[in-house]
Enzyme design. Structure first.
Site, PDB file in Angstrom:
ATOM      1  N   ARG A  88      -5.927   0.450 -14.489  1.00 17.98           N
ATOM      2  CA  ARG A  88      -5.439  -0.137 -13.237  1.00 17.98           C
ATOM      3  C   ARG A  88      -4.229   0.642 -12.732  1.00 17.98           C
ATOM      4  NH1 ARG A  88      -4.256  -6.266 -14.861  1.00 17.98           N
ATOM      5  NH2 ARG A  88      -4.688  -6.580 -12.639  1.00 17.98           N
ATOM      6  N   CYS A 117      25.422  -3.639  23.497  1.00 15.61           N
ATOM      7  CA  CYS A 117      24.305  -4.126  24.296  1.00 15.61           C
ATOM      8  C   CYS A 117      23.271  -3.004  24.344  1.00 15.61           C
ATOM      9  CB  CYS A 117      24.757  -4.532  25.686  1.00 15.61           C
ATOM     10  SG  CYS A 117      25.639  -3.260  26.582  1.00 15.61           S
ATOM     11  N   SER A 148      31.944  -2.606  25.288  1.00 14.12           N
ATOM     12  CA  SER A 148      30.588  -2.937  24.873  1.00 14.12           C
ATOM     13  C   SER A 148      29.841  -1.614  24.751  1.00 14.12           C
ATOM     14  CB  SER A 148      29.918  -3.839  25.911  1.00 14.12           C
ATOM     15  OG  SER A 148      28.579  -4.074  25.525  1.00 14.12           O
ATOM     16  N   GLY A 195      -4.871   2.531  -0.714  1.00 19.67           N
ATOM     17  CA  GLY A 195      -5.071   3.980  -0.745  1.00 19.67           C
ATOM     18  C   GLY A 195      -5.044   4.501  -2.167  1.00 19.67           C
ATOM     19  N   TYR A 248      30.320  -9.042  18.438  1.00 18.49           N
ATOM     20  CA  TYR A 248      29.015  -9.618  18.769  1.00 18.49           C
ATOM     21  C   TYR A 248      28.000  -8.521  19.052  1.00 18.49           C
ATOM     22  CZ  TYR A 248      30.025  -8.481  23.651  1.00 18.49           C
ATOM     23  OH  TYR A 248      30.297  -7.807  24.798  1.00 18.49           O
ATOM     24  N   THR A 291      24.442   1.613  23.910  1.00 14.36           N
ATOM     25  CA  THR A 291      23.920   2.623  22.979  1.00 14.36           C
ATOM     26  C   THR A 291      22.697   3.369  23.506  1.00 14.36           C
ATOM     27  OG1 THR A 291      22.890   0.772  21.848  1.00 14.36           O
ATOM     28  CG2 THR A 291      24.887   1.688  20.868  1.00 14.36           C
ATOM     29  N   ASN A 292      22.065   2.870  24.584  1.00 12.24           N
ATOM     30  CA  ASN A 292      20.952   3.653  25.137  1.00 12.24           C
ATOM     31  C   ASN A 292      21.492   4.963  25.697  1.00 12.24           C
ATOM     32  OD1 ASN A 292      19.458   1.450  24.519  1.00 12.24           O
ATOM     33  ND2 ASN A 292      19.127   0.785  26.626  1.00 12.24           N
ATOM     34  N   MET A 321      -6.084   4.392  -6.330  1.00 12.83           N
ATOM     35  CA  MET A 321      -7.375   4.281  -6.993  1.00 12.83           C
ATOM     36  C   MET A 321      -7.750   2.828  -7.282  1.00 12.83           C
ATOM     37  SD  MET A 321      -8.676   5.656 -10.638  1.00 12.83           S
ATOM     38  CE  MET A 321      -8.495   4.054 -11.394  1.00 12.83           C
ATOM     39  N   LYS A 367       2.672  -4.054 -10.939  1.00 11.51           N
ATOM     40  CA  LYS A 367       1.686  -4.718 -11.792  1.00 11.51           C
ATOM     41  C   LYS A 367       2.125  -4.653 -13.257  1.00 11.51           C
ATOM     42  CE  LYS A 367      -2.503  -3.963 -10.273  1.00 11.51           C
ATOM     43  NZ  LYS A 367      -3.570  -2.989 -10.024  1.00 11.51           N
ATOM     44  N   ARG A 393      27.961  -6.539  34.463  1.00 11.77           N
ATOM     45  CA  ARG A 393      28.172  -5.106  34.667  1.00 11.77           C
ATOM     46  C   ARG A 393      28.058  -4.784  36.146  1.00 11.77           C
ATOM     47  NH1 ARG A 393      24.122  -0.865  32.034  1.00 11.77           N
ATOM     48  NH2 ARG A 393      22.781  -1.553  33.726  1.00 11.77           N
ATOM     49  N   HIS A 414       8.670   3.567  29.994  1.00 11.37           N
ATOM     50  CA  HIS A 414       9.317   2.601  30.887  1.00 11.37           C
ATOM     51  C   HIS A 414       8.662   1.231  30.765  1.00 11.37           C
ATOM     52  CE1 HIS A 414       9.984   0.586  34.815  1.00 11.37           C
ATOM     53  NE2 HIS A 414      11.200   1.066  34.659  1.00 11.37           N
ATOM     54  N   ARG A 471      22.846  -7.144  34.139  1.00 12.41           N
ATOM     55  CA  ARG A 471      22.710  -5.914  34.937  1.00 12.41           C
ATOM     56  C   ARG A 471      22.554  -6.328  36.385  1.00 12.41           C
ATOM     57  NH1 ARG A 471      19.033  -5.198  30.547  1.00 12.41           N
ATOM     58  NH2 ARG A 471      19.342  -3.242  29.391  1.00 12.41           N
ATOM     59  N   ARG A 531       2.184 -11.603  -8.540  1.00 12.94           N
ATOM     60  CA  ARG A 531       3.124 -10.921  -7.641  1.00 12.94           C
ATOM     61  C   ARG A 531       3.525 -11.909  -6.563  1.00 12.94           C
ATOM     62  NH1 ARG A 531      -1.518  -6.950  -5.268  1.00 12.94           N
ATOM     63  NH2 ARG A 531      -3.029  -8.598  -5.041  1.00 12.94           N
TER      64      ARG A 531
HETATM   65  P1  ADP Z   1      -5.803  -4.372  -7.506  1.00 18.60           P
HETATM   66  O1  ADP Z   1      -4.589  -3.573  -7.628  1.00 18.60           O
HETATM   67  O2  ADP Z   1      -6.736  -3.879  -6.471  1.00 18.60           O
HETATM   68  O3  ADP Z   1      -5.523  -5.834  -7.409  1.00 18.60           O
HETATM   69  P2  ADP Z   1      -6.401  -4.794 -10.289  1.00 18.60           P
HETATM   70  O4  ADP Z   1      -5.897  -3.748 -11.196  1.00 18.60           O
HETATM   71  O5  ADP Z   1      -5.619  -6.031 -10.201  1.00 18.60           O
HETATM   72  O6  ADP Z   1      -6.624  -4.148  -8.862  1.00 18.60           O
HETATM   73  O7  ADP Z   1      -7.868  -5.131 -10.730  1.00 18.60           O
HETATM   74  C1  ADP Z   1      -8.745  -5.858  -9.949  1.00 18.60           C
HETATM   75  C2  ADP Z   1      -9.392  -6.933 -10.737  1.00 18.60           C
HETATM   76  O8  ADP Z   1     -10.056  -6.408 -11.871  1.00 18.60           O
HETATM   77  C3  ADP Z   1      -8.458  -7.960 -11.327  1.00 18.60           C
HETATM   78  O9  ADP Z   1      -8.132  -8.937 -10.400  1.00 18.60           O
HETATM   79  C4  ADP Z   1      -9.281  -8.557 -12.427  1.00 18.60           C
HETATM   80  O10 ADP Z   1     -10.164  -9.523 -11.906  1.00 18.60           O
HETATM   81  C5  ADP Z   1     -10.070  -7.374 -12.897  1.00 18.60           C
HETATM   82  N1  ADP Z   1      -9.452  -6.832 -14.099  1.00 18.60           N
HETATM   83  C6  ADP Z   1      -8.516  -5.874 -14.217  1.00 18.60           C
HETATM   84  N2  ADP Z   1      -8.178  -5.678 -15.493  1.00 18.60           N
HETATM   85  C7  ADP Z   1      -8.916  -6.539 -16.218  1.00 18.60           C
HETATM   86  C8  ADP Z   1      -9.018  -6.842 -17.607  1.00 18.60           C
HETATM   87  N3  ADP Z   1      -8.281  -6.217 -18.508  1.00 18.60           N
HETATM   88  N4  ADP Z   1      -9.882  -7.789 -17.970  1.00 18.60           N
HETATM   89  C9  ADP Z   1     -10.635  -8.450 -17.068  1.00 18.60           C
HETATM   90  N5  ADP Z   1     -10.588  -8.211 -15.751  1.00 18.60           N
HETATM   91  C10 ADP Z   1      -9.739  -7.274 -15.326  1.00 18.60           C
HETATM   92 MG    MG Z   2      -5.062  -7.104  -8.588  1.00 16.33          MG
END
Ligand code: ADP
Ligand code: MG
Ligand code: MG
Length: 893
Positions: free
Chosen positions: A96, A843, A776, A105, A863, A779-780, A107, A26, A629, A467, A573, A351
Site C-alpha cells: 500500500r 483594501c 489604507s 495519482g 483592519y 494593494t492592487n 499506485m 497511512k 475614496r 475584468h 469607491r 484518517r
Molecule cells: P487507498 O490508499 O486507495 O485507500 P489502501 O492501501 O487503503 O488504498 O487499500 C485499499 C483497500 O485494500 C483497503 O481499504 C482494504 O480494504 C484493502 N486492504 C489493504 N491492505 C489490506 C490487508 N492487509 N488486508 C486486507 N485488506 C487490505
Molecule cells: Mg485506504
C-alpha cells in the site's frame, strides 16, 4: 546504520501518528492504532526517506534496505505463523502506498501478494479452495494492472466473459472451477502483454510492487496533482507492507468503509457501507451494491439489503467501539477502512475524514460543544476559503440539468437568467424586474452598469483575473469566464455552444463554482447563515484582533456587508456612483467643460445625488466607520468611444460631435493607469474633490439631524506619491469642512487619510503620515507598481510564471509578502514613527485572502477590508491569524 523500515502490529509499533512525514499518513496511523491496541494486521512501513534516496540515486535503494525489509518481514511471519512463498502455509501481504498528504495519482494497492501456482494450492488445502483461487485471480489482476502495466479492461473483459459463459450475475457466483479457468486466462493475458510469464518468485513480486509504489511518485498524474496543490516534490511517499486479512472467506467475512459522522451533513451518526464476502475496494468499485452499516442508514437510504448491524451484530458492536475510541483519540471525524475475517474485526486504515463545508462547520461546533476540542480548535479546523460555498445560492443537487459549455469557475454561486449581449440591455431588462445573464466576449469598465444589473456574467475569453472575474467576485455575482467553446455573435444576438444555438432572451443557468453553463433554469437553494455558521463566526469574532470591513458603495453592497458581519466600510469607491444614466451625462458635461466655472455648473448637478448616496450609506452603516475614496480613475473612462455613442451624446448635450471627439482624444492617454488619475485629478481640478467633500459633510449633517446618528467619515485620497500632494488636498478638504460647519452652525468630526498604493508613498511614509490620520494599503495598485506588472495583462504569462516557480502564487490574489509586503511593513513602521496613533488598514482583493490576512496580523494592521462576500472568510482568517500568532509567541517565550 540508518533506519529505513518501521514495524507495527501485535499491540506495538516503532512509529506513531506524529511521524507522518516519515511514514506517510497511512503508515503513521497504522502504527498509532497498533499502539492503541486495536486489531491491526502486522506489517511494516518503508519510510519516505527511502523514496527521496531512490530519486537522488538514480532509482537505487539505500544499502541495508533489503536486510531491514527481510527482518521486518520475518517478524510478520513469526507473528502469523506463515511464510512468504511457503507452499504449505503461505503468508500473503498487501502493498500500500501512503504519502504524508493523501494524494490521488499514486499506485493502487496490491492485495494477496505472495500467491503463485504453488502457494495457491497450499492455501486451497487449508480447506477453502474457492477463497484461495478467488484471491489468486484478484492478485494477478491487480499486480498485472498496477505493477506490470497491463490494461485492466483486458482482465475485466475476461471476467465478464466467464461470468457470461456460466450465466453468473456476480463474481461471488463463480465456482472454484470457473476461477481456476479465469486464472489460466489471466496468466495468458499477462504472457501476451508482457512477453513474460506471471512472476512466480515471491521476492520478485515483493520488490516489483515496492518499486511500483516509489515509481508512481513521479507519474505525470502525481506530478500534476502536486503542482496544482502546491505539494512539495521532496516529500516522497512511503510503502506499507502488511499481512493480509480476508474479507472474502465466505459469509462470515466482509469488508467495508465508514465515517464516524455523516460527512455530507455532519450529523453525529455512523455512516458507511460494507460488503459480505468481498475484498479491498469492492465496496467502492460498484461491482456489487454495498450494504448499509447501520439500521438508521438503511432506513434513510431505503436500502433493501440488510445492515451490518443486523447480519454481524457482534463485529458491528466492536466496530462502533472502535469508532468512539478513534474519534476520541484523534479528536476529529474519522474515515475508517475495516475487514471482518470469519467474524473477527480488523482495522486497516483511519484518517481525518473529508467533508463538505456544511459538515465541517457542524462537526467543529458539535465537537467543541461536546468538549472534545476547544473553540480555538474549532476555528482552526475550518478552511476560510471554503465558507464561500455557503454564502451563495447553490444548484439543487437533485435537479436535472443539461450542460452546454464549460469555462473557468471565476466567481462562485449559481443563477439563472435571460441571455443578454450588452450592458445597456441588461440594465433595461433588470429595471423591468427581469433576471438577466450578461454574455460578453470580454467585459470592460464600460460594462459595469450592466454587470451590476445582471444576476451573472458569462464570457468566452479572459482568465481568473480578467475584468469580468475580478468585478464579479467583488460584486459577489456568479461568473463563468473563458468558456472557449462559446461562439458569440453580437450581430445576430446569439451564441453557439457545440451544436446548440442560444438566442438573446433564452434562459440559461451558470454555476460559477464549477464553471458550467446549463440550458434553462436549474433550481437553486438559498444559503442559511444561521446555526453552526453563526456560532462559529461568533467564536471567531471573540478571538480575532483585526477589524474586518467591507469594500462597498451601493446600498445593496452595504447591506450585504452588514449581514455578513462587516464592522464598517473600508473602501467606498465613488466613481461607480457616477456611471448611472443622469449622473453620467452630468459627469460628461463636467469633463467637456472648458473651464473651472463650466465644471462647477455640472458638478453642482451631481452634488445632491452624491449627497444622497452618502446619506443612504451612512444610514445603513448606522455609526460604523465609512471610508470614502475621492474620485480615482482617469476621466476618459467616463467618455464615449464608439462613433454612435458620441453622436448620441452630442444630441443630448447640444455639443458638437467633432468637439466631443476632440476632447475625448485630448484625454486619451498612452498609459492611463499611470496618467491623470487619483489625487492628480484633485490637484488639476480641485472643484471635483470640493464637490465630493461637500457631499460627504452635508450627508453627515443630514444624518445627524434626521437620526441623531454621529458619523465620523474617513476621507481617503487616492494615488498619493508625495506628502505635498496630500498636504494640498487636505487643506482643501479642511476648507470645505469649515464652510459646511459655518453654514450649518454645527461641529463636524472627520478624518483625512490616504491610500498607500504608489511605492514612493510607502518609502516616504513618515512624511506622508504628517498629513494623514490613516493609511489604507491599496494593494492592487501597489502590486502593479511594485512589480511593474499590469493586472489586466498578466494572465498571458501568469500560469507559466507559477509553473516555473518565479512567483509562489498569483501576486494579485495573495500578497507578494517578500516584495510588496516589505513595502507595507516599512510604511507601517515609518508611518507610526511619524504619527503614533496612525490607523492602518488594507483594501483591495488581497484584504480577503487568508494568507495575506495572516501577514496583516503580523505587521499589526488595525483592519482588513474586502468585498462583502469575503467578509466571513476574513473574519475567520483573522481569528486564525490571531490564534496562530499567539501560539507562535507562546513558543518563543
Ligand atoms: P487507498 O490508499 O486507495 O485507500 P489502501 O492501501 O487503503 O488504498 O487499500 C485499499 C483497500 O485494500 C483497503 O481499504 C482494504 O480494504 C484493502 N486492504 C489493504 N491492505 C489490506 C490487508 N492487509 N488486508 C486486507 N485488506 C487490505
Ligand atoms: Mg485506504
Ligand atoms: Mg485507491
Amino acid at each position: 546504520m540508518s533506519k529505513w523500515v518501521y514495524s507495527f502490529g501485535a499491540g506495538g509499533a516503532e512509529g506513531r501518528a506524529e511521524l507522518r512525514d516519515l511514514l506517510g499518513g497511512k503508515g503513521a496511523n497504522l502504527a498509532e492504532m497498533s499502539l492503541l491496541g486495536l486489531a491491526v494486521p502486522p506489517g511494516f512501513t518503508i519510510s519516505t526517506e527511502v523514496c527521496s534516496y531512490y530519486y537522488l540515486h538514480d532509482r537505487r535503494y539505500p544499502d541495508g534496505l533489503a536486510d531491514q525489509v527481510g527482518a521486518a518481514l520475518g517478524q510478520i511471519e513469526a507473528g502469523v505463523e506463515a511464510r512468504l512463498g511457503d507452499p504449505e502455509r503461505p503468508l500473503l501481504v498487501s502493498i500500500r502506498s501512503g504519502a504524508p498528504l493523501s494524494m490521488p495519482g499514486m499506485m493502487d494497492t496490491v492485495l494477496n501478494l505472495g500467491l503463485n501456482d504453488r502457494t495457491v494450492e497450499g492455501l486451497a488445502a487449508s480447506g477453502q479452495p474457492r477463497f484461495a483461487y478467488d484471491s489468486y485471480r484478484r492478485f494477478i489482476q491487480m499486480y498485472g494492472d498496477v505493477v506490470l502495466g497491463v490494461d485492466h479492461y483486458l482482465f475485466e473483459d475476461q471476467l465478464d466473459e466467464i461470468k457470461r459463459q456460466n450465466g453468473c450475475q456476480l463474481d461471488t457466483d463463480l465456482a472454484t472451477d470457473d476461477l481456476v479457468r479465469l486464472i489460466e486466462a489471466y496468466q495468458a493475458i499477462v504472457r501476451e502483454q508482457t512477453d513474460a510469464p506471471f512472476p512466480q518468485d515471491v521476492q520478485e513480486q515483493l520488490w516489483g510492487a515496492i518499486g511500483a509504489v516509489f515509481g508512481s511518485w513521479m507519474t505525470p498524474r502525481a506530478v500534476t496533482y502536486r503542482r496544482l496543490h502546491g505539494i512539495d516534490e521532496a516529500m516522497g511517499t512511503a510503502v506499507n507492507v502488511q499481512a493480509m486479512v480476508f474479507g472474502n472467506r465466505g459469509d462470515s467475512s466482509a469488508t467495508g468503509v465508514a465515517f464516524t459522522r455523516d460527512p455530507s451533513t455532519g450529523d453525529k451518526r455512523y455512516y458507511g457501507e460494507f460488503l459480505v464476502n468481498a475484498q479491498g475496494e469492492d465496496v467502492v468499485s460498484g461491482i456489487r451494491t454495498p450494504q448499509p452499516l447501520t439500521l438508521a442508514m438503511k432506513q434513510v437510504t431505503n436500502a433493501r439489503l440488510p445492515a451490518m448491524e443486523e447480519v454481524m451484530p457482534e463485529a458491528y458492536a466492536e466496530l462502533a467501539q472502535v469508532f468512539e475510541r478513534l474519534e476520541a483519540h484523534y479528536r476529529d471525524m474519522q474515515d475508517i477502512e475495516f475487514t471482518v475475517q470469519e467474524g473477527r474485526l480488523w482495522i486497516l486504515q483511519t484518517r481525518n475524514g473529508k467533508r463538505t463545508t456544511h459538515a465541517a462547520l457542524k462537526i467543529a461546533v458539535d465537537m467543541a460543544n461536546e468538549g472534545l476540542i476547544g473553540q480555538d480548535d474549532a476555528i482552526a479546523r475550518i478552511e476560510p476559503a471554503s465558507l464561500d460555498q455557503l454564502l451563495h445560492p447553490t444548484l439543487d443537487p437533485d435537479a436535472p440539468r443539461e450542460v452546454i459549455a464549460k469555462g473557468l469557475p471565476a466567481s462562485p454561486g449559481a443563477v439563472s437568467g435571460k441571455v443578454v449581449f450588452n450592458a445597456d440591455e441588461a440594465e433595461r431588462l433588470a429595471t423591468m424586474g427581469e433576471a438577466v445573464i450578461l454574455v460578453r466576449v470580454e467585459t470592460s469598465p464600460e460594462d459595469i452598469h450592466g454587470m451590476h444589473a445582471a444576476k451573472g456574467i458569462l464570457t468566452s475569453r479572459g482568465g481568473m483575473t480578467s475584468h469580468a472575474a475580478v468585478v464579479a467576485r467583488g460584486m459577489g455575482k456568479p461568473c463563468v469566464c473563458a468558456a472557449a467553446d462559446l461562439a458569440i455573435d453580437y450581430r445576430r444576438q446569439l451564441f453557439s455552444a457545440g451544436k446548440r444555438e442560444v438566442a438573446a432572451g433564452e434562459v440559461i443557468t451558470l454555476d460559477g463554482g464549477n464553471g458550467t453553463v446549463m440550458l434553462g433554469a436549474v433550481p437553486t437553494v438559498d444559503p442559511k447563515l444561521s446555526g453552526d455558521f453563526a456560532t462559529l463566526m461568533g467564536w471567531a469574532d471573540e478571538h480575532r484582533r483585526l477589524g474586518v470591513r467591507a469594500n462597498a458603495e451601493t446600498p445593496l453592497d452595504a447591506r450585504t456587508a452588514r449581514r455578513f458581519g462587516a464592522e464598517g466600510i473600508g473602501l467606498c469607491r465613488t466613481e461607480h456612483m457616477f456611471f448611472e444614466d443622469v449622473r453620467l451625462v452630468a459627469m460628461r458635461e463636467m469633463i467637456l467643460a472648458d473651464d473651472a466655472d463650466g465644471r462647477r455648473v455640472a458638478l453642482a448637478r451631481i452634488l445632491p445625488m452624491q449627497r444622497q448616496d452618502f446619506i443612504e450609506l451612512f444610514e445603513i452603516m448606522a455609526g460604523l466607520p465609512v471610508t470614502i475614496r475621492l474620485l480615482d480613475p482617469p476621466l476618459h473612462e467616463f467618455l464615449p468611444h464608439e462613433p454612435e455613442e458620441i453622436e448620441a451624446l452630442a444630441k443630448a448635450s447640444g455639443l458638437e460631435a467633432a468637439a466631443l471627439q476632440r476632447r475625448a482624444n485630448e484625454l486619451r492617454e498612452v498609459n492611463p493607469m499611470l496618467g491623470l488619475r487619483g489625487c492628480r485629478l484633485g490637484v488639476l481640478f480641485p472643484e471635483i474633490y470640493e464637490m465630493q467633500t461637500r457631499a460627504i459633510f452635508e450627508a453627515v449633517a443630514a444624518v445627524a439631524a434626521s437620526s441623531g446618528q454621529t458619523v465620523v467619515p474617513e476621507i481617503m485620497v487616492p494615488l498619493v506619491g508625495t506628502a505635498r500632494e496630500l498636504e494640498l488636498i487636505k487643506a482643501e478638504i479642511d476648507a470645505v469642512a469649515k464652510e459646511v460647519m459655518a453654514e450649518g452652525g454645527t461641529g463636524l468630526t472627520y478624518q483625512v487619510g490616504t491610500m498607500i498604493e504608489v511605492p514612493r508613498a510607502a518609502l516616504r511614509a513618515r512624511e506622508v503620515a504628517e498629513h494623514a490620520q490613516f493609511f489604507s494599503f491599496g494593494t492592487n495598485d501597489l502590486t502593479q507598481m511594485t512589480l511593474g506588472l499590469s493586472r489586466d495583462d498578466s494572465a498571458k504569462f501568469m500560469e507559466l510564471y507559477l509553473q516555473r516557480k518565479i512567483f509562489p502564487a498569483d501576486p494579485f490574489s495573495t500578497l507578494d509578502i517578500d516584495g510588496v509586503g516589505a513595502l507595507v511593513e516599512l510604511a507601517c513602521e515609518q508611518g507610526r514613527a511619524g504619527r503614533p496613533d496612525l490607523k492602518l488598514g488594507i483594501c483591495g482583493e488581497h484584504g480577503g485572502d487568508p494568507r495575506t490576512i495572516a501577514f496583516c496580523e503580523r505587521v499589526g494592521l488595525d483592519y482588513v477590508s474586502c468585498s462583502p462576500y469575503r467578509v466571513p472568510i476574513a473574519r475567520l482568517a483573522a481569528a486564525q491569524a490571531t490564534l496562530g500568532s499567539c501560539a507562535a509567541m507562546a513558543s518563543t517565550v
